[in-house]
Scaffold this motif. Structure first.
Motif, mmCIF file in Angstrom:
data_model
loop_
_atom_site.group_PDB
_atom_site.id
_atom_site.type_symbol
_atom_site.label_atom_id
_atom_site.label_comp_id
_atom_site.label_asym_id
_atom_site.label_seq_id
_atom_site.Cartn_x
_atom_site.Cartn_y
_atom_site.Cartn_z
ATOM 1 N N VAL A 31 0.838 -1.203 0.000
ATOM 2 C CA VAL A 31 0.000 0.000 0.000
ATOM 3 C C VAL A 31 0.872 1.252 0.000
ATOM 4 C CG1 VAL A 31 -1.710 1.318 1.313
ATOM 5 C CG2 VAL A 31 -1.954 -1.165 1.073
ATOM 6 N N GLU A 32 1.957 1.237 0.749
ATOM 7 C CA GLU A 32 2.839 2.407 0.766
ATOM 8 C C GLU A 32 3.456 2.657 -0.609
ATOM 9 O OE1 GLU A 32 5.586 1.758 4.003
ATOM 10 O OE2 GLU A 32 4.334 2.975 5.325
ATOM 11 N N THR A 33 3.744 1.583 -1.333
ATOM 12 C CA THR A 33 4.263 1.746 -2.696
ATOM 13 C C THR A 33 3.197 2.336 -3.607
ATOM 14 O OG1 THR A 33 5.818 -0.089 -2.424
ATOM 15 C CG2 THR A 33 5.238 0.526 -4.675
ATOM 16 N N LEU A 34 1.957 1.868 -3.479
ATOM 17 C CA LEU A 34 0.871 2.406 -4.293
ATOM 18 C C LEU A 34 0.662 3.898 -4.030
ATOM 19 C CD1 LEU A 34 -1.946 -0.319 -4.103
ATOM 20 C CD2 LEU A 34 -0.646 0.357 -6.133
ATOM 21 N N LEU A 35 0.727 4.296 -2.771
ATOM 22 C CA LEU A 35 0.462 5.691 -2.432
ATOM 23 C C LEU A 35 1.661 6.583 -2.735
ATOM 24 C CD1 LEU A 35 -2.075 4.524 -1.078
ATOM 25 C CD2 LEU A 35 -1.647 6.047 0.856
ATOM 26 N N GLY A 36 2.858 6.071 -2.512
ATOM 27 C CA GLY A 36 4.018 6.939 -2.638
ATOM 28 C C GLY A 36 3.888 8.124 -1.705
ATOM 29 N N ALA A 37 4.354 9.286 -2.142
ATOM 30 C CA ALA A 37 4.273 10.495 -1.328
ATOM 31 C C ALA A 37 3.078 11.366 -1.685
ATOM 32 C CB ALA A 37 5.557 11.309 -1.478
ATOM 33 N N ASP A 38 2.324 10.977 -2.742
ATOM 34 C CA ASP A 38 1.266 11.877 -3.233
ATOM 35 C C ASP A 38 -0.058 11.187 -3.495
ATOM 36 O OD1 ASP A 38 2.096 10.365 -5.393
ATOM 37 O OD2 ASP A 38 2.050 12.025 -6.819
ATOM 38 N N GLY A 39 -0.191 9.910 -3.128
ATOM 39 C CA GLY A 39 -1.428 9.183 -3.396
ATOM 40 C C GLY A 39 -2.429 9.308 -2.266
ATOM 41 N N VAL A 40 -3.711 9.453 -2.611
ATOM 42 C CA VAL A 40 -4.792 9.560 -1.642
ATOM 43 C C VAL A 40 -5.918 8.619 -2.066
ATOM 44 C CG1 VAL A 40 -6.559 11.064 -0.635
ATOM 45 C CG2 VAL A 40 -4.240 11.936 -1.021
ATOM 46 N N VAL A 41 -6.291 7.722 -1.172
ATOM 47 C CA VAL A 41 -7.382 6.792 -1.441
ATOM 48 C C VAL A 41 -8.706 7.457 -1.092
ATOM 49 C CG1 VAL A 41 -8.382 4.537 -0.922
ATOM 50 C CG2 VAL A 41 -5.888 4.821 -0.952
ATOM 51 N N LEU A 42 -9.662 7.429 -2.022
ATOM 52 C CA LEU A 42 -11.010 7.943 -1.801
ATOM 53 C C LEU A 42 -11.868 6.776 -1.299
ATOM 54 C CD1 LEU A 42 -11.326 9.916 -5.175
ATOM 55 C CD2 LEU A 42 -10.445 10.753 -2.973
ATOM 56 N N ALA A 43 -12.121 6.732 -0.010
ATOM 57 C CA ALA A 43 -12.649 5.508 0.589
ATOM 58 C C ALA A 43 -13.970 5.720 1.318
ATOM 59 C CB ALA A 43 -11.627 4.938 1.577
ATOM 60 N N PRO A 44 -14.851 4.716 1.295
ATOM 61 C CA PRO A 44 -15.970 4.718 2.232
ATOM 62 C C PRO A 44 -15.420 4.506 3.636
ATOM 63 C CG PRO A 44 -15.823 2.592 1.139
ATOM 64 C CD PRO A 44 -14.783 3.476 0.495
ATOM 65 N N VAL A 45 -16.214 4.821 4.635
ATOM 66 C CA VAL A 45 -15.801 4.538 6.011
ATOM 67 C C VAL A 45 -16.141 3.099 6.357
ATOM 68 C CG1 VAL A 45 -16.089 5.157 8.432
ATOM 69 C CG2 VAL A 45 -16.062 6.942 6.683
ATOM 70 N N ASP A 100 -30.704 4.949 3.745
ATOM 71 C CA ASP A 100 -31.862 4.522 4.518
ATOM 72 C C ASP A 100 -32.150 5.491 5.665
ATOM 73 O OD1 ASP A 100 -34.006 2.888 5.316
ATOM 74 O OD2 ASP A 100 -32.730 1.678 6.636
ATOM 75 N N GLY A 101 -31.947 6.788 5.407
ATOM 76 C CA GLY A 101 -32.278 7.806 6.386
ATOM 77 C C GLY A 101 -31.254 8.012 7.484
ATOM 78 N N ALA A 102 -30.107 7.328 7.420
ATOM 79 C CA ALA A 102 -29.085 7.449 8.457
ATOM 80 C C ALA A 102 -27.781 7.968 7.852
ATOM 81 C CB ALA A 102 -28.848 6.095 9.123
ATOM 82 N N PRO A 103 -26.925 8.611 8.649
ATOM 83 C CA PRO A 103 -25.689 9.200 8.119
ATOM 84 C C PRO A 103 -24.750 8.155 7.521
ATOM 85 C CG PRO A 103 -26.175 10.072 10.296
ATOM 86 C CD PRO A 103 -27.110 8.930 10.076
ATOM 87 N N TYR A 104 -24.070 8.572 6.470
ATOM 88 C CA TYR A 104 -23.066 7.722 5.831
ATOM 89 C C TYR A 104 -21.874 8.603 5.480
ATOM 90 C CZ TYR A 104 -21.053 4.028 2.936
ATOM 91 O OH TYR A 104 -20.227 3.066 2.426
ATOM 92 N N GLY A 105 -20.693 8.250 6.000
ATOM 93 C CA GLY A 105 -19.512 9.067 5.807
ATOM 94 C C GLY A 105 -18.555 8.514 4.778
ATOM 95 N N VAL A 106 -17.689 9.368 4.294
ATOM 96 C CA VAL A 106 -16.617 8.965 3.393
ATOM 97 C C VAL A 106 -15.302 9.445 3.997
ATOM 98 C CG1 VAL A 106 -18.068 9.000 1.339
ATOM 99 C CG2 VAL A 106 -16.774 11.061 1.993
ATOM 100 N N SER A 107 -14.186 9.050 3.373
ATOM 101 C CA SER A 107 -12.905 9.349 3.989
ATOM 102 C C SER A 107 -11.796 9.455 2.959
ATOM 103 C CB SER A 107 -12.547 8.250 5.000
ATOM 104 O OG SER A 107 -12.263 7.023 4.332
ATOM 105 N N LEU A 108 -10.662 9.955 3.423
ATOM 106 C CA LEU A 108 -9.428 9.993 2.652
ATOM 107 C C LEU A 108 -8.354 9.262 3.447
ATOM 108 C CD1 LEU A 108 -9.289 13.779 1.638
ATOM 109 C CD2 LEU A 108 -10.398 11.905 0.400
ATOM 110 N N ILE A 109 -7.613 8.387 2.794
ATOM 111 C CA ILE A 109 -6.459 7.711 3.393
ATOM 112 C C ILE A 109 -5.218 8.222 2.678
ATOM 113 C CG2 ILE A 109 -5.315 5.508 3.849
ATOM 114 C CD1 ILE A 109 -8.090 4.173 3.662
ATOM 115 N N GLY A 110 -4.251 8.716 3.430
ATOM 116 C CA GLY A 110 -3.070 9.311 2.827
ATOM 117 C C GLY A 110 -1.781 8.676 3.283
ATOM 118 N N PRO A 111 -0.660 9.133 2.759
ATOM 119 C CA PRO A 111 0.651 8.597 3.141
ATOM 120 C C PRO A 111 0.974 8.864 4.611
ATOM 121 C CG PRO A 111 0.778 9.854 1.089
ATOM 122 C CD PRO A 111 -0.562 10.133 1.685
ATOM 123 N N ARG A 112 1.898 8.094 5.125
ATOM 124 C CA ARG A 112 2.335 8.249 6.505
ATOM 125 C C ARG A 112 2.836 9.679 6.750
ATOM 126 N NH1 ARG A 112 3.048 4.109 9.279
ATOM 127 N NH2 ARG A 112 3.236 2.877 7.366
#
Length: 394
Positions: free
Chosen positions: A302-316, A361-373
């Motif tokens: 995963v660290e190789t995929l992200l490198g220093a500039d990669g950001v994963v657009l992720a569900p929570v 379904d009427g309840a909150p749903y969040g999203v997230s960003l996962i970034g490099p270390r």
């Protein structure tokens, strides 16, 4: 608690003891709630567990993470509920009750930092200190329609804090908006590895395939307009393979850290903790070592995929919070389905910031960003800018 009224049952009913804070500082004017696994001077640390509470003496100093926030001017207003031993993600404590989710009162608030999330969502505190091992900041933030951060592992001191699974345990902060989250985390962290102005966005195909149509639609709307590269091997060898390694490594940590307390104290075991403690105890050293090798391989990949500039657009998580009266099969299965998505940041030690996105379904749903270390602060800044652009566009 040091507030007059707690309509959401999120504060521990301790005798109110004032805690000194700086008169000035970057957090002056903000009120602070603290999860009851952190030591606070003048208070016991209950860990959501009556046995631990009875064994706890009154603490004479603040945990460093608490002290840093107080020194920056935040005003302490009380200690808040947690799942027992912070070892669940529903926010339902058999001994002290379930805090009411202000964003969806008929749904679980999420845990184990349930009190922290609810205090912020309900406007009873501006910021709250929680902890995240398997999703205990990220899930309740998403479930309560607020912001939260699981930071890069090891960057915030967990001295004088209950340990569940040290190679996964992190501190974390909740707030009602991204700017306050950034303001607060700037006290606790330095911007060690800032993202570039134009990061590479990664679309996690395996995560999205784990979602239903409604959940995926929220994610697509939240990240619409971004040029994201599909990545179909974020979990090398698949989600199930990674999740199995997560369960074993997390359980191995718990076997060495919290299970000895469970057994030596002879505390009564509620449904859920009994099975998790037994499963952890049954792990062999060979199983833990093999899973640890898998974890390290996933981390390097995963660290190789992200490198220093990669950001994963992720569900929570895979779904919005379930109803309080849901059948047992929901209780038994929801946690594992959610943690298949949540485990990635924990296994890799990477920061993940959560922001509100929509409803399912009427309840909150969040999203997230996962970034490099080390990209924690710039990751929050990026989330703030993306959220603002989406709100304006909407």
């Amino acid at each position: 608690m040091l507030i007059d009224h707690d309509p959401y049952n999120c504060f521990m009913p301790y005798e109110p003891m004032p805690v000194a804070s700086a008169a000035e500082g970057p957090l002056a004017g903000l009120t602070l709630a603290v999860k009851d696994i952190y030591d606070v001077a003048g208070y016991r640390s209950g860990w959501g567990c009556p046995t631990a509470l009875a064994m706890s003496g009154v603490k004479t100093r603040n945990a460093p993470a608490v002290q840093a926030l107080l020194d920056a001017g935040a005003r302490f207003v009380g200690k808040v509920h947690t799942d027992e031993l912070a070892w669940s993600m529903y926010g339902m404590n058999a001994h002290f009750g379930t805090p009411v989710n202000p964003a969806a009162p008929d749904r679980i608030p999420g845990g184990s930092s349930s009190g922290s999330a609810v205090a912020v969502a309900g406007g009873l505190a501006d910021i709250a200190l929680g902890s995240d091992t398997g999703g205990s900041v990220r899930a309740p933030a998403g479930f309560c329609r607020i912001w939260g951060l699981r930071p890069t592992h090891g960057r915030i001191s967990l001295e004088d804090v209950m340990a569940l699974s040290p190679s996964y345990d992190t501190a974390g902060i909740f707030s009602r908006d991204g700017e306050t989250l950034l303001r607060t985390m700037s006290v606790l962290l330095a911007d060690d590895a800032p993202l570039p102005a134009n990061p590479r966005y990664l679309w996690p195909v395996q995560m999205m395939e784990a979602l239903g149509p409604s959940q995926r639609a929220v994610c697509e709307a939240a990240f619409s307009g971004l040029d994201a590269t599909p990545v179909d091997d974020l979990y090398p060898n698949g989600i199930e393979h990674a999740f199995a390694a997560y369960l074993t490594t997390m359980g191995g940590d718990a076997k060495a850290s919290i299970v000895p307390f469970i057994r030596s104290s002879k505390m009564p075991l509620v449904r859920g903790i009994d099975g998790r403690a037994a499963a952890a105890e049954a792990l062999t050293e060979a199983e833990i070592a093999a899973a640890s090798e898998t974890r390290q391989a996933i981390r390097a990949h995963v660290e190789t995929l992200l490198g220093a500039d990669g950001v994963v657009l992720a569900p929570v998580a895979h779904d919005a919070p379930f109803r309080l009266d849901a059948p047992f099969e929901i209780f038994d299965n929801f946690r594992h389905h959610a943690q298949k998505l949540l485990c990635l940041a924990g296994m890799t030690g990477l920061p993940q910031v959560v922001m509100p996105a929509g409803t399912v379904d009427g309840a909150p749903y969040g999203v997230s960003l996962i970034g490099p270390r080390g990209s924690d602060l710039s990751l929050i800044r990026l989330a703030v800018s993306l959220y603002a652009a989406r709100k304006v566009a909407a």
